[in-house]
Design a protein around this motif. Structure first.
Motif, PDB file in Angstrom:
ATOM      1  N   VAL A 245       1.987  -7.199  -6.932  1.00 23.62           N
ATOM      2  CA  VAL A 245       2.406  -8.302  -5.787  1.00 23.62           C
ATOM      3  C   VAL A 245       1.165  -8.149  -4.302  1.00 23.62           C
ATOM      4  CG1 VAL A 245       4.453  -7.924  -4.493  1.00 23.62           C
ATOM      5  CG2 VAL A 245       4.308  -7.302  -6.376  1.00 23.62           C
TER       6      VAL A 245
ATOM      7  N   THR B  73      10.687 -11.311  -3.737  1.00 20.65           N
ATOM      8  CA  THR B  73       9.872 -10.776  -4.137  1.00 20.65           C
ATOM      9  C   THR B  73      10.544 -10.095  -5.170  1.00 20.65           C
ATOM     10  OG1 THR B  73       8.552 -11.108  -2.036  1.00 20.65           O
ATOM     11  CG2 THR B  73       7.539  -9.848  -3.495  1.00 20.65           C
TER      12      THR B  73
ATOM     13  N   ARG C 153       6.452   2.046  -1.316  1.00 18.09           N
ATOM     14  CA  ARG C 153       8.259   1.443  -1.265  1.00 18.09           C
ATOM     15  C   ARG C 153       9.222   1.304   0.176  1.00 18.09           C
ATOM     16  NH1 ARG C 153       8.839   7.880   1.280  1.00 18.09           N
ATOM     17  NH2 ARG C 153       6.754   7.686   2.104  1.00 18.09           N
ATOM     18  N   SER C 154       8.350  -0.066  -0.199  1.00 18.48           N
ATOM     19  CA  SER C 154       8.860  -0.797   1.302  1.00 18.48           C
ATOM     20  C   SER C 154      10.646  -1.087   1.087  1.00 18.48           C
ATOM     21  CB  SER C 154       8.258  -1.752   1.432  1.00 18.48           C
ATOM     22  OG  SER C 154       8.535  -3.350   0.538  1.00 18.48           O
TER      23      SER C 154
ATOM     24  N   THR D 202       8.044 -15.556  -5.339  1.00 25.25           N
ATOM     25  CA  THR D 202       8.475 -15.043  -4.148  1.00 25.25           C
ATOM     26  C   THR D 202       9.721 -17.049  -4.001  1.00 25.25           C
ATOM     27  OG1 THR D 202       7.825 -13.254  -3.714  1.00 25.25           O
ATOM     28  CG2 THR D 202       8.442 -14.721  -2.123  1.00 25.25           C
TER      29      THR D 202
ATOM     30  N   PHE E 189      -7.039  -1.704  -4.888  1.00 24.50           N
ATOM     31  CA  PHE E 189      -6.676  -0.220  -5.156  1.00 24.50           C
ATOM     32  C   PHE E 189      -6.807   0.305  -6.316  1.00 24.50           C
ATOM     33  CE2 PHE E 189      -3.707   3.605  -5.022  1.00 24.50           C
ATOM     34  CZ  PHE E 189      -4.583   4.080  -3.500  1.00 24.50           C
TER      35      PHE E 189
ATOM     36  N   HIS F 147       4.044   5.906  -3.272  1.00 26.67           N
ATOM     37  CA  HIS F 147       4.710   6.600  -1.798  1.00 26.67           C
ATOM     38  C   HIS F 147       2.551   6.813  -1.528  1.00 26.67           C
ATOM     39  CE1 HIS F 147       5.784   9.850  -1.260  1.00 26.67           C
ATOM     40  NE2 HIS F 147       6.772   9.870  -2.476  1.00 26.67           N
ATOM     41  N   SER F 148       2.466   6.639   0.154  1.00 25.26           N
ATOM     42  CA  SER F 148       1.519   7.362   0.626  1.00 25.26           C
ATOM     43  C   SER F 148       1.152   8.717   0.599  1.00 25.26           C
ATOM     44  CB  SER F 148       1.128   6.631   1.326  1.00 25.26           C
ATOM     45  OG  SER F 148       1.827   7.514   2.811  1.00 25.26           O
TER      46      SER F 148
ATOM     47  N   THR G 196      -0.730  -8.904  -1.332  1.00 25.04           N
ATOM     48  CA  THR G 196      -2.241 -10.088  -0.695  1.00 25.04           C
ATOM     49  C   THR G 196      -2.669  -9.494   0.079  1.00 25.04           C
ATOM     50  OG1 THR G 196       0.584 -11.286  -1.437  1.00 25.04           O
ATOM     51  CG2 THR G 196      -1.690 -12.654   0.425  1.00 25.04           C
TER      52      THR G 196
ATOM     53  N   ILE H 211       1.241  -2.130  -2.191  1.00 26.05           N
ATOM     54  CA  ILE H 211       1.211  -1.334  -1.473  1.00 26.05           C
ATOM     55  C   ILE H 211       0.284  -2.115   0.319  1.00 26.05           C
ATOM     56  CG2 ILE H 211       0.962   0.510  -2.793  1.00 26.05           C
ATOM     57  CD1 ILE H 211      -2.179   0.561  -3.026  1.00 26.05           C
ATOM     58  N   GLY H 212      -0.889  -3.200  -0.535  1.00 27.47           N
ATOM     59  CA  GLY H 212      -1.270  -3.833   0.274  1.00 27.47           C
ATOM     60  C   GLY H 212      -2.347  -3.242   0.781  1.00 27.47           C
TER      61      GLY H 212
HETATM   62  P1  NAP Z   1       4.564  -2.223   3.465  1.00 27.57           P
HETATM   63  O1  NAP Z   1       5.599  -2.162   4.242  1.00 27.57           O
HETATM   64  O2  NAP Z   1       3.315  -1.946   3.817  1.00 27.57           O
HETATM   65  O3  NAP Z   1       4.504  -0.623   2.103  1.00 27.57           O
HETATM   66  C1  NAP Z   1       3.515  -0.337   1.840  1.00 27.57           C
HETATM   67  C2  NAP Z   1       3.895   0.783   0.742  1.00 27.57           C
HETATM   68  O4  NAP Z   1       2.547   1.320   0.177  1.00 27.57           O
HETATM   69  C3  NAP Z   1       4.523   1.943   0.987  1.00 27.57           C
HETATM   70  O5  NAP Z   1       5.243   2.603   0.629  1.00 27.57           O
HETATM   71  C4  NAP Z   1       3.287   2.626   1.564  1.00 27.57           C
HETATM   72  O6  NAP Z   1       3.728   4.075   1.533  1.00 27.57           O
HETATM   73  C5  NAP Z   1       2.635   2.446   0.315  1.00 27.57           C
HETATM   74  N1  NAP Z   1       1.262   3.210  -0.014  1.00 27.57           N
HETATM   75  C6  NAP Z   1       0.457   2.541   0.619  1.00 27.57           C
HETATM   76  N2  NAP Z   1      -0.789   3.446   0.540  1.00 27.57           N
HETATM   77  C7  NAP Z   1      -0.801   3.880  -0.216  1.00 27.57           C
HETATM   78  C8  NAP Z   1      -2.031   4.172  -0.953  1.00 27.57           C
HETATM   79  N3  NAP Z   1      -3.416   4.660  -0.640  1.00 27.57           N
HETATM   80  N4  NAP Z   1      -1.262   4.889  -2.169  1.00 27.57           N
HETATM   81  C9  NAP Z   1       0.229   4.902  -2.251  1.00 27.57           C
HETATM   82  N5  NAP Z   1       0.922   3.888  -1.464  1.00 27.57           N
HETATM   83  C10 NAP Z   1       0.220   3.489  -0.959  1.00 27.57           C
HETATM   84  O7  NAP Z   1       4.200  -3.127   2.210  1.00 27.57           O
HETATM   85  P2  NAP Z   1       4.676  -4.586   1.732  1.00 27.57           P
HETATM   86  O8  NAP Z   1       6.028  -4.956   2.488  1.00 27.57           O
HETATM   87  O9  NAP Z   1       5.941  -3.721   0.999  1.00 27.57           O
HETATM   88  O10 NAP Z   1       3.923  -5.234   1.055  1.00 27.57           O
HETATM   89  C11 NAP Z   1       2.843  -4.824   0.491  1.00 27.57           C
HETATM   90  C12 NAP Z   1       2.157  -6.160  -0.750  1.00 27.57           C
HETATM   91  O11 NAP Z   1       2.859  -7.023  -0.740  1.00 27.57           O
HETATM   92  C13 NAP Z   1       1.353  -6.566   1.407  1.00 27.57           C
HETATM   93  O12 NAP Z   1      -0.299  -6.966   0.965  1.00 27.57           O
HETATM   94  C14 NAP Z   1       2.419  -8.043   0.976  1.00 27.57           C
HETATM   95  O13 NAP Z   1       1.200  -8.420   1.490  1.00 27.57           O
HETATM   96  C15 NAP Z   1       2.794  -7.586  -0.140  1.00 27.57           C
HETATM   97  N6  NAP Z   1       3.704  -9.337  -0.626  1.00 27.57           N
HETATM   98  C16 NAP Z   1       2.986  -9.721  -0.882  1.00 27.57           C
HETATM   99  C17 NAP Z   1       3.809 -10.764  -1.378  1.00 27.57           C
HETATM  100  C18 NAP Z   1       4.269 -12.679  -2.082  1.00 27.57           C
HETATM  101  O14 NAP Z   1       5.299 -12.515  -1.697  1.00 27.57           O
HETATM  102  N7  NAP Z   1       3.050 -12.006  -2.544  1.00 27.57           N
HETATM  103  C19 NAP Z   1       5.739 -10.206  -1.053  1.00 27.57           C
HETATM  104  C20 NAP Z   1       5.695  -9.237  -0.122  1.00 27.57           C
HETATM  105  C21 NAP Z   1       4.411  -8.639   0.632  1.00 27.57           C
HETATM  106  P3  NAP Z   1       4.941   4.913   2.706  1.00 27.57           P
HETATM  107  O15 NAP Z   1       5.492   4.425   2.767  1.00 27.57           O
HETATM  108  O16 NAP Z   1       4.417   6.599   2.833  1.00 27.57           O
HETATM  109  O17 NAP Z   1       3.709   5.107   3.628  1.00 27.57           O
END
Ligand code: NAP
Length: 286
Positions: free
Chosen positions: A230, A142, A167-168, A267, A215, A190-191, A232, A210-211
């Motif tokens: 990014v 990704t 920051r995942s 991706t 937002f 991050h959050s 979804t 951020i998922g």
């Molecule tokens: P994740 O592991 O849930 O990580 C989310 C990150 O966002 C965490 O670091 C979290 O902070 C931060 N966050 C959450 N709420 C926030 C807020 N209100 N303000 C600031 N930061 C915030 O998610 P992920 O796996 O990286 O995926 C993120 C999104 O991308 C999802 O929607 C997923 O479905 C999508 N995705 C899409 C693809 C694609 O191919 N299109 C691939 C991968 C992921 P903390 O660390 O402090 O909790």
């Protein structure tokens, strides 16, 4: 809409066409196609759909698919034994273990069991460490796709102020490192980030993972910024949407990627690219 569209779908099709040519060159050189083992455990319908899309894209690019669909009752030991077999199989150049795995299996143990030399998803700590060091081998699909999307529009990364939201280990962190490696000045949010909107407004490149549906709104975006989404998510009407409020942000950004049709197709294209590159490395073509 003021912003120009970063069309991930069209870019992914170009990449896949190039990879089909490269796969044919691998076949001509070593008498076998680049091979990807796909391993799926359990019945999660979304995971089945993801794997199916990845397999279809692979087949169209001339990549051999070694498909393994295992029941949810599969033990961790059985899964590890299969991975061991694929690590040793010369027909296999990449191994994909679809996540999430059932709860009784430790994802970390499984991902670390994949040979770093066949780590098509780029999730192995060895490859993550190589990225930290600035000498990546396999890069996570990704973030690699996001970088290609930025590069495709010719705005340049070097010297740019980049803000990564999220920051995942699979998106935010590796993406920040890839930007740093290309000489951007990078902030990771991050959050717990204070005054997030103000930090985002500094970004010439705003990368959001951020998922959280829609937002990021226009007031968080610098005029003319490049915004890549990014996320979804499902909106209340059931439709797919990103982490960015496309409607308002596209009035202010210079460039924006849509959801669907943005990062998602890239991706998949990067999974194919990692597999073909792996085959080329093993064939002495890189
Ligand atoms: P994740 O592991 O849930 O990580 C989310 C990150 O966002 C965490 O670091 C979290 O902070 C931060 N966050 C959450 N709420 C926030 C807020 N209100 N303000 C600031 N930061 C915030 O998610 P992920 O796996 O990286 O995926 C993120 C999104 O991308 C999802 O929607 C997923 O479905 C999508 N995705 C899409 C693809 C694609 O191919 N299109 C691939 C991968 C992921 P903390 O660390 O402090 O909790």
């Amino acid at each position: 809409m003021a912003a120009r569209l970063i069309d991930g779908k069209a870019l992914a099709l170009q990449v896949r066409a190039r990879l089909a040519t490269e796969s044919a060159a691998v076949l001509a050189k070593i008498g076998m196609r680049p091979g990807l083992a796909t391993i799926l455990v359990g019945d999660d319908p979304a995971s089945h759909q993801y794997v199916k899309s990845k397999q279809k894209a692979c087949e169209e690019a001339g990549i051999y698919i070694d498909d393994h669909k295992l029941p949810a009752s599969t033990t961790q030991a059985e899964l590890l034994a299969l991975i061991e077999k694929k690590n040793a199989d010369p027909k296999i150049h990449g191994i994909l273990v679809q996540l999430p795995l059932p709860k009784h299996i430790e994802s970390r143990v499984v991902l670390e069991a994949v040979s770093p030399n066949k780590d098509a998803d780029g999730f192995h700590p060895y490859n993550f460490g190589r990225l930290v060091e600035g000498s990546p081998v396999f890069e996570a699909c990704t973030p690699k796709g996001v970088i290609k999307m930025i590069e495709s529009i010719g705005v340049g990364i070097e010297g740019k102020r980049a803000v990564v939201l999220g920051r995942s280990n699979i998106v935010g962190k590796p993406l920040a490192l890839m930007l740093l490696q290309r000489n951007a000045t990078v902030t990771i949010c991050h959050s717990k980030t204070k005054d997030l909107a103000a930090v985002c407004r500094e970004a010439e490149l705003l990368l959001v993972a951020i998922g959280k549906a829609k937002f990021v709104t226009a007031d968080m975006v610098r005029e003319g910024a490049v915004v890549i989404d990014v996320g979804t998510n499902r909106w209340t009407d059931g439709k797919l949407c990103g982490d960015v409020d496309f409607e308002s942000v596209s009035q202010k950004a210079g460039w924006i990627s849509p959801v669907p049709g943005g990062v998602g197709p890239m991706t998949i294209a990067m999974l194919l690219e990692n597999t073909v590159e792996s085959a080329k490395r093993m064939a002495g073509m890189l």
